[in-house]
Write a protein that holds these residues in place. Structure first.
Motif, PDB file in Angstrom:
ATOM      1  N   ASP A 276       0.856  -1.193   0.000  1.00  0.00           N
ATOM      2  CA  ASP A 276       0.000   0.000   0.000  1.00  0.00           C
ATOM      3  C   ASP A 276       0.887   1.236   0.000  1.00  0.00           C
ATOM      4  O   ASP A 276       1.513   1.568   1.008  1.00  0.00           O
ATOM      5  N   TRP A 278       1.205   5.030   0.249  1.00  0.00           N
ATOM      6  CA  TRP A 278       0.326   6.026   0.856  1.00  0.00           C
ATOM      7  C   TRP A 278       1.137   7.168   1.444  1.00  0.00           C
ATOM      8  O   TRP A 278       2.359   7.195   1.385  1.00  0.00           O
ATOM      9  N   CYS A 285      -5.947   8.186   1.052  1.00  0.00           N
ATOM     10  CA  CYS A 285      -5.154   7.144   1.705  1.00  0.00           C
ATOM     11  C   CYS A 285      -5.634   6.928   3.142  1.00  0.00           C
ATOM     12  O   CYS A 285      -5.853   5.795   3.589  1.00  0.00           O
ATOM     13  N   ILE A 289      -7.965   3.658   5.426  1.00  0.00           N
ATOM     14  CA  ILE A 289      -7.358   2.860   6.502  1.00  0.00           C
ATOM     15  C   ILE A 289      -8.360   1.975   7.226  1.00  0.00           C
ATOM     16  O   ILE A 289      -8.072   0.787   7.482  1.00  0.00           O
ATOM     17  N   MET A 292      -8.946  -1.023   5.200  1.00  0.00           N
ATOM     18  CA  MET A 292      -7.723  -1.827   5.202  1.00  0.00           C
ATOM     19  C   MET A 292      -7.632  -2.649   6.490  1.00  0.00           C
ATOM     20  O   MET A 292      -7.250  -3.823   6.474  1.00  0.00           O
ATOM     21  N   SER A 307       2.590  -1.254   4.410  1.00  0.00           N
ATOM     22  CA  SER A 307       2.327   0.137   4.033  1.00  0.00           C
ATOM     23  C   SER A 307       3.653   0.840   3.771  1.00  0.00           C
ATOM     24  O   SER A 307       4.563   0.810   4.607  1.00  0.00           O
ATOM     25  N   ASP A 309       5.153   4.377   3.173  1.00  0.00           N
ATOM     26  CA  ASP A 309       4.887   5.811   3.275  1.00  0.00           C
ATOM     27  C   ASP A 309       5.751   6.577   2.273  1.00  0.00           C
ATOM     28  O   ASP A 309       6.941   6.316   2.125  1.00  0.00           O
ATOM     29  N   ILE A 326      -2.018   1.762  12.848  1.00  0.00           N
ATOM     30  CA  ILE A 326      -1.864   0.823  11.732  1.00  0.00           C
ATOM     31  C   ILE A 326      -1.081  -0.394  12.220  1.00  0.00           C
ATOM     32  O   ILE A 326       0.100  -0.270  12.582  1.00  0.00           O
ATOM     33  N   ASN A 330       5.075  -1.340   8.602  1.00  0.00           N
ATOM     34  CA  ASN A 330       5.164  -0.004   8.027  1.00  0.00           C
ATOM     35  C   ASN A 330       6.613   0.304   7.700  1.00  0.00           C
ATOM     36  O   ASN A 330       7.494   0.170   8.557  1.00  0.00           O
ATOM     37  N   TYR A 351      -1.914   8.372  -5.531  1.00  0.00           N
ATOM     38  CA  TYR A 351      -2.044   7.783  -4.188  1.00  0.00           C
ATOM     39  C   TYR A 351      -3.502   7.752  -3.761  1.00  0.00           C
ATOM     40  O   TYR A 351      -4.248   8.689  -4.061  1.00  0.00           O
ATOM     41  N   PRO A 352      -3.904   6.657  -3.065  1.00  0.00           N
ATOM     42  CA  PRO A 352      -3.111   5.453  -2.787  1.00  0.00           C
ATOM     43  C   PRO A 352      -2.996   4.561  -4.030  1.00  0.00           C
ATOM     44  O   PRO A 352      -3.872   4.557  -4.877  1.00  0.00           O
ATOM     45  N   LYS A 354      -2.216   0.429  -4.683  1.00  0.00           N
ATOM     46  CA  LYS A 354      -2.067  -0.857  -3.998  1.00  0.00           C
ATOM     47  C   LYS A 354      -1.698  -1.942  -5.001  1.00  0.00           C
ATOM     48  O   LYS A 354      -2.232  -1.979  -6.116  1.00  0.00           O
TER      49      LYS A 354
END
Length: 384
Positions: A276, A278, A285, A289, A292, A307, A309, A326, A330, A351-352, A354
């Motif tokens: 993902d 984001w 995005c 969440i 998600m 995820s 970033d 989250i 990450n 964005y986002p 996936k």
């Protein structure tokens, strides 16, 4: 960054502040309802550490210094007016835009929609480019206002499309004026700045090759290098996007997680993986969440979520992960020189974005935007 600012009186007499005998940026702007300007600036070579502040005005006059003697991109906006009832007028998004040369000063006169720059040959030449574009720019401003009103009134798509075509014609005229300037003045520092203002689709290898080595390596070198790097990245992104098709191998990468440890995509071979892309700045995005989280709770024993970033500082990234709680892995992408930009590697252009990677490490799905079809596809993958 040290910043000094003063309001001015009449013919340039400063009020309470006599800290500087030379102002980097000064001038008079008309048509601004409030007594405050919003100034944004950054160095082309360090956009992540920009500067935003408010500058006082008196009778339209202002003066301030940015401090560091490096090339800076500068945007000046009008602070929205606070009305007697406490409401705030809509912000005028039209800024005064220019580049501040190291060790030089510039004087601005006019309005947000029609301004002149004084301060030497560079600003005289650039002001002439602005003057040549002004007719079409004003037409475009009027069309933006008209199309906004039409949209609010639910005007037909055909009518809006017709106005959009006219807008595009004016925009093409502006791009041609700028391209002609670059072709006629390839050794001029202003040509580098004009090139930077071209819309994305107009820039190509030919444009960059038009500029002389002197222009590329002179006072505008930081801006040229930034533009060239972004162009090269965009070219690489578009090339990568062509390869990001279902059935093709997903490129491996290694990024740092929240604890500063390396995470590699290849470590999850044998499992389905969701990537993902984001950012905390991305409304859609963040909006996605909760959905998600539902999918993660449903499939966390069969599928890994990662995820990635993008375009956040490290502190904002960590704050966002904590704020939104989250629970999966990450990691943070880096677009800095010397690092692999994973968003470019995966052809991310919105964005986002996936991706679903299958257990063999091949791309199974790519979805752009917050789309319910993504969750339908996950159900199908998990119920095969």
């Amino acid at each position: 960054m040290k910043r000094i600012a003063c309001a001015l009186l009449g013919a340039g007499l400063m009020t309470a502040c006599q800290l500087s005998n030379k102002w980097e940026i000064s001038g008079t702007l008309t048509g601004i309802e409030s007594d405050t300007l919003i100034v944004k600036s950054y160095s082309p070579s360090d956009q992540d550490n920009g500067w935003v502040d408010t500058i006082p005005m008196q009778n339209g006059h202002f003066a301030f210094n940015l401090g560091d003697s490096v090339l800076k991109q500068v945007y000046i906006y009008a602070m929205p007016k606070t009305n007697p009832d406490g409401s705030v007028s809509p912000m005028k998004m039209q800024p005064v835009v220019f580049v501040l040369l190291p060790g030089q000063s510039v004087e601005i006169t006019g309005s947000l929609y029609d301004y002149q720059l004084k301060g030497g040959k560079f600003y005289a030449d650039f002001s002439q480019v602005l003057e040549n574009c002004k007719y079409y720019e004003l037409k475009m401003d009027s069309l933006r206002e008209l199309m906004t009103k039409m949209y609010k009134k639910n005007t037909s798509k055909d009518s809006l499309h017709a106005q959009s075509k006219i807008f595009e014609q004016y925009n093409n005229a502006v791009q041609k004026i700028k391209l002609d300037y670059i072709k006629q003045n390839p050794d001029n520092d202003v040509a580098v700045y004009v090139m930077s203002s071209l819309r994305r689709g107009t820039k190509n290898d030919e444009i960059f090759n038009l500029l002389t080595d002197r222009a590329k390596t002179g006072i505008m070198a930081p801006l040229y290098q930034k533009e060239k790097m972004e162009y090269d990245k965009e070219s690489a992104r578009m090339k990568a996007l062509e390869a990001m098709k279902p059935g093709n191998s997903a490129p491996d990468f290694t990024l740092k997680d929240l604890n500063g440890k390396d995470f590699s995509l290849s470590s999850l071979r044998g499992k389905y993986v969701v990537l993902d892309f984001w950012g905390s700045w991305c409304h859609w995005c963040v909006k996605d969440i909760p959905d998600m989280k539902k999918a993660y709770k449903k499939y966390k024993n069969k599928m890994e979520f990662i995820s990635i970033d993008c375009h956040d500082s490290e502190s904002k990234w960590k704050e966002a992960v904590k704020k939104h709680q989250i629970p999966w892995v990450n990691v943070r992408n880096s677009s800095a020189a010397g690092h692999t930009d994973v968003a470019v590697l995966y052809g991310v252009n919105g964005y986002p974005t996936k991706y679903v990677i299958d257990p063999e490490g091949k791309i199974a799905l790519r979805i752009l935007g917050e789309d319910p079809a993504f969750y339908t596809a996950l159900d199908e993958f998990m119920n095969k």
